[in-house]
Design a protein around this motif. Structure first.
Motif, PDB file in Angstrom:
ATOM      1  N   PHE A   1       4.672  12.236  -6.476  1.00 46.36           N
ATOM      2  CA  PHE A   1       3.409  12.724  -5.972  1.00 46.36           C
ATOM      3  C   PHE A   1       3.183  13.859  -6.508  1.00 46.36           C
ATOM      4  O   PHE A   1       3.861  14.960  -6.207  1.00 46.36           O
ATOM      5  CB  PHE A   1       3.279  12.265  -4.419  1.00 46.36           C
ATOM      6  CG  PHE A   1       3.642  10.759  -4.210  1.00 46.36           C
ATOM      7  CD1 PHE A   1       2.703   9.815  -3.844  1.00 46.36           C
ATOM      8  CD2 PHE A   1       4.847  10.633  -3.883  1.00 46.36           C
ATOM      9  CE1 PHE A   1       3.038   8.646  -3.428  1.00 46.36           C
ATOM     10  CE2 PHE A   1       5.195   9.193  -3.400  1.00 46.36           C
ATOM     11  CZ  PHE A   1       4.272   8.193  -3.194  1.00 46.36           C
ATOM     12  N   ASP A   2       1.731  14.195  -6.647  1.00 45.12           N
ATOM     13  CA  ASP A   2       1.435  15.566  -6.874  1.00 45.12           C
ATOM     14  C   ASP A   2       0.804  15.973  -5.479  1.00 45.12           C
ATOM     15  O   ASP A   2      -0.071  15.609  -4.671  1.00 45.12           O
ATOM     16  CB  ASP A   2       0.135  15.564  -7.794  1.00 45.12           C
ATOM     17  CG  ASP A   2      -0.211  17.008  -8.141  1.00 45.12           C
ATOM     18  OD1 ASP A   2      -0.079  17.865  -7.379  1.00 45.12           O
ATOM     19  OD2 ASP A   2      -0.885  17.202  -9.219  1.00 45.12           O
TER      20      ASP A   2
ATOM     21  N   ASN B   1      -2.533  19.692  -3.728  1.00 43.16           N
ATOM     22  CA  ASN B   1      -3.583  19.626  -2.918  1.00 43.16           C
ATOM     23  C   ASN B   1      -2.917  18.801  -1.515  1.00 43.16           C
ATOM     24  O   ASN B   1      -3.063  17.518  -1.863  1.00 43.16           O
ATOM     25  CB  ASN B   1      -4.750  19.027  -3.217  1.00 43.16           C
ATOM     26  CG  ASN B   1      -5.992  19.207  -2.330  1.00 43.16           C
ATOM     27  OD1 ASN B   1      -5.585  19.445  -0.980  1.00 43.16           O
ATOM     28  ND2 ASN B   1      -7.336  18.868  -2.853  1.00 43.16           N
TER      29      ASN B   1
ATOM     30  N   SER C   1       0.623  -1.270  -0.105  1.00 46.20           N
ATOM     31  CA  SER C   1      -0.091   0.097  -0.053  1.00 46.20           C
ATOM     32  C   SER C   1       0.825   1.387   0.099  1.00 46.20           C
ATOM     33  O   SER C   1       1.732   1.537   0.774  1.00 46.20           O
ATOM     34  CB  SER C   1      -0.932   0.007   1.291  1.00 46.20           C
ATOM     35  OG  SER C   1      -1.931   1.049   1.307  1.00 46.20           O
TER      36      SER C   1
ATOM     37  N   LEU D   1       2.376  10.360   4.427  1.00 45.73           N
ATOM     38  CA  LEU D   1       2.342   9.506   3.134  1.00 45.73           C
ATOM     39  C   LEU D   1       3.120   8.190   3.083  1.00 45.73           C
ATOM     40  O   LEU D   1       4.219   8.220   3.422  1.00 45.73           O
ATOM     41  CB  LEU D   1       3.204  10.470   2.133  1.00 45.73           C
ATOM     42  CG  LEU D   1       3.209  10.075   0.786  1.00 45.73           C
ATOM     43  CD1 LEU D   1       1.643   9.773   0.054  1.00 45.73           C
ATOM     44  CD2 LEU D   1       3.914  11.432  -0.001  1.00 45.73           C
TER      45      LEU D   1
ATOM     46  N   SER E   1       5.758  16.143 -13.113  1.00 41.88           N
ATOM     47  CA  SER E   1       5.125  15.199 -12.760  1.00 41.88           C
ATOM     48  C   SER E   1       5.432  13.836 -13.645  1.00 41.88           C
ATOM     49  O   SER E   1       5.008  12.684 -13.533  1.00 41.88           O
ATOM     50  CB  SER E   1       3.589  15.229 -13.145  1.00 41.88           C
ATOM     51  OG  SER E   1       3.403  15.751 -14.401  1.00 41.88           O
TER      52      SER E   1
ATOM     53  N   ALA F   1      -5.129  15.709  -0.783  1.00 43.34           N
ATOM     54  CA  ALA F   1      -5.566  14.636  -1.571  1.00 43.34           C
ATOM     55  C   ALA F   1      -4.311  14.344  -2.545  1.00 43.34           C
ATOM     56  O   ALA F   1      -4.136  14.848  -3.693  1.00 43.34           O
ATOM     57  CB  ALA F   1      -6.798  15.219  -2.659  1.00 43.34           C
ATOM     58  N   ILE F   2      -3.147  14.149  -1.853  1.00 42.33           N
ATOM     59  CA  ILE F   2      -2.072  13.784  -2.422  1.00 42.33           C
ATOM     60  C   ILE F   2      -1.943  12.495  -3.490  1.00 42.33           C
ATOM     61  O   ILE F   2      -2.689  11.362  -3.104  1.00 42.33           O
ATOM     62  CB  ILE F   2      -0.796  13.328  -1.571  1.00 42.33           C
ATOM     63  CG1 ILE F   2      -0.278  14.916  -0.655  1.00 42.33           C
ATOM     64  CG2 ILE F   2       0.258  12.979  -2.111  1.00 42.33           C
ATOM     65  CD1 ILE F   2       0.420  14.541   0.240  1.00 42.33           C
ATOM     66  N   LYS F   3      -1.694  12.724  -4.688  1.00 41.08           N
ATOM     67  CA  LYS F   3      -1.914  11.389  -5.767  1.00 41.08           C
ATOM     68  C   LYS F   3      -0.691  11.151  -6.172  1.00 41.08           C
ATOM     69  O   LYS F   3       0.259  12.055  -6.615  1.00 41.08           O
ATOM     70  CB  LYS F   3      -2.656  11.970  -6.749  1.00 41.08           C
ATOM     71  CG  LYS F   3      -4.171  12.342  -6.439  1.00 41.08           C
ATOM     72  CD  LYS F   3      -4.973  12.858  -7.542  1.00 41.08           C
ATOM     73  CE  LYS F   3      -6.268  13.275  -7.277  1.00 41.08           C
ATOM     74  NZ  LYS F   3      -7.025  13.781  -8.414  1.00 41.08           N
ATOM     75  N   GLN F   4      -0.532   9.649  -6.251  1.00 41.54           N
ATOM     76  CA  GLN F   4       0.779   9.280  -7.003  1.00 41.54           C
ATOM     77  C   GLN F   4       0.748   9.405  -8.509  1.00 41.54           C
ATOM     78  O   GLN F   4      -0.222   8.926  -8.931  1.00 41.54           O
ATOM     79  CB  GLN F   4       1.133   7.800  -6.722  1.00 41.54           C
ATOM     80  CG  GLN F   4       2.358   7.327  -7.328  1.00 41.54           C
ATOM     81  CD  GLN F   4       2.479   5.598  -7.063  1.00 41.54           C
ATOM     82  OE1 GLN F   4       2.226   5.155  -5.988  1.00 41.54           O
ATOM     83  NE2 GLN F   4       3.046   5.031  -7.932  1.00 41.54           N
ATOM     84  N   VAL F   5       1.908   9.837  -9.285  1.00 40.70           N
ATOM     85  CA  VAL F   5       1.438  10.232 -10.586  1.00 40.70           C
ATOM     86  C   VAL F   5       2.450   9.610 -11.427  1.00 40.70           C
ATOM     87  O   VAL F   5       2.613   9.678 -12.762  1.00 40.70           O
ATOM     88  CB  VAL F   5       1.865  11.846 -10.966  1.00 40.70           C
ATOM     89  CG1 VAL F   5       0.397  12.617 -10.440  1.00 40.70           C
ATOM     90  CG2 VAL F   5       3.204  12.414 -10.371  1.00 40.70           C
TER      91      VAL F   5
ATOM     92  N   GLY G   1       0.150   5.722  -0.250  1.00 44.27           N
ATOM     93  CA  GLY G   1      -0.598   6.741  -0.354  1.00 44.27           C
ATOM     94  C   GLY G   1      -0.985   7.369   0.931  1.00 44.27           C
ATOM     95  O   GLY G   1      -0.127   7.080   1.910  1.00 44.27           O
TER      96      GLY G   1
END
Length: 410
Positions: free
Chosen positions: A121-122, A125, A47, A95, A219, A128-132, A49
């Motif tokens: 990661f973006d 925000n 996992s 994170l 990114s 609401a961190i997102k893996q890119v 995120g």
């Protein structure tokens, strides 16, 4: 013998002991990280995120980006704090990144290692961190080869064990086996960093390589190549289109004028010792220390004239107790002395730094330090300290982020 050597390596990785508690009147138990071999596919299925904020058990690398403070928890991930007010940092999130040790941030993209891979990661925000992006197999030095030449990765699992029994078994097994085996908007890292950003490139150092990633499209990091440095690379520091790489045998200076093709200009050599480096103006400041992997060295601060980067020259040497990370700001040098505390020096006269100590705080076990725009940030044995350093001769503590570390192996 091969099996014994593998077991010894696994036991070395299992040395991080984080918490302890009493089970009853006779037994003490603690949570340790037990190492386990898994395939790369199994590792990538772990996992990753953003999760709710937690308290770190132990701290690793630190990094500042805008008003955020990032604190690595080795092999677990990154704790994110709102550090707008260093007197009251706010724990925002964790994170989760298995196998993470280092990080850098550029244009709201956070780069972090995850065992043998690089993740992006973006963080535009922070809620609401997102893996890119995941760039696979770019840190191959962390692979282990098991029977049949199968590549595996060592992961870690928290396990509750009996303190007395585990300690006895650990030392019996470990010593037995080891004796028979043979340019955008970027942030600010500490002197112990293995990641750095310069001129649209991310540079990372492994044990023997300098790796390059093109991050013009922030990114979408792209692996470019790896440059062999020889064994013992430890830290990297960027300054004035140059890369200063600390190794256990010296400091390499690379020109990054052509960022895709760094060129080695020189090596400032010294005896075997752990070696972080920071640079300001025409001078580099290097700490050498003895330790578990640096037993042949000496404990000292060296000042090096790098006005001609092709021919660095030693200016002065000062005896220290066990120097670790360091940071320079204006005419002041902040130097971590490990278990012995943290020292502040006036460095106006490079030949008299040893005579110009401004303050010595002996009650903090310090590992690395960042002289940031709002505070002096120090990683200690029991957490992360922040000080006001407007008066470098009288550091004023602003806050402390505590950990739950009770590691009796320290």
């Amino acid at each position: 013998m091969k099996k014994n050597l593998t077991n010894a390596l696994l036991l070395i990785f299992a040395m991080a002991i984080f918490t302890q508690c009493k089970k009853n009147n006779t037994d003490e138990f603690e949570t340790i990280q037990i190492a386990k071999m898994v395939s790369a596919d199994q590792m990538r299925a772990l996992s990753v995120g953003i999760t709710k904020p937690t308290i770190a058990k132990t701290t690793g690398k630190i990094y500042l980006y805008n008003d955020f403070l990032f604190i690595n928890e080795p092999n677990k991930g990154i704790h994110i704090y709102n550090n707008t007010n260093p007197s009251a940092p706010i724990n925002l999130a964790f994170l989760q990144i298995p196998g993470n040790v280092d990080l850098s941030v550029r244009n709201n993209i956070l780069y972090a290692d995850s065992y043998v891979d690089l993740l992006a990661f973006d963080i535009s925000n922070i809620n609401a961190i997102k893996q890119v992006k995941r760039v696979q197999d770019v840190f191959p030095q962390f692979y282990f080869f098991t029977q049949g030449n199968i590549k595996s990765v060592v992961i870690y699992k928290d396990t509750l064990v009996n303190k007395t029994t585990y300690r006895t078994q650990f030392y019996d097994t470990f010593y037995s086996n080891s004796s028979t085996g043979s340019s955008g908007t970027s942030g600010q890292g500490g002197s112990m960093a293995r990641f750095t950003l310069l001129n649209d490139y991310l540079y990372t150092v492994g044990t023997s390589d300098l790796s390059l990633f093109d991050v013009k499209a922030a990114s979408n990091p792209t692996f470019v190549k790896a440059i062999n440095l020889g064994w013992g690379a430890e830290t990297i520091f960027p300054y004035d289109n140059k890369l200063f790489i600390g190794t256990n045998r010296g400091m390499h200076i690379f020109s990054a004028t052509d960022p895709a093709n760094p060129v080695k200009l020189s090596t400032y050599s010294h005896i075997v010792a752990c070696d972080p480096v920071v640079v300001q103006g025409r001078y580099a400041y290097v700490t050498l220390r003895t330790g578990n992997t640096c037993a042949q060295g000496m404990n000292q601060l060296e000042v090096v004239d790098i006005e001609d980067p092709t021919s660095p020259k030693q200016v002065a040497v000062y005896a220290m107790q066990n120097p670790h990370g360091l940071s320079v700001n204006g005419n002041n040098l902040f130097l971590c002395e490990g278990n012995f505390g943290i020292k502040t020096f006036n460095i106006t006269d490079k030949t008299k730094i040893g005579n110009n100590m401004l303050q010595y705080l002996k009650n903090i076990k310090s590992f690395d330090v960042i002289a940031g725009p709002k505070s002096l940030i120090v990683t200690g044995d029991d957490g992360v300290y922040q000080f006001s350093y407007s008066n470098p001769a009288m550091l004023r503590r602003l806050s402390m982020i505590r950990t739950t570390n009770n590691n009796f192996f320290n």
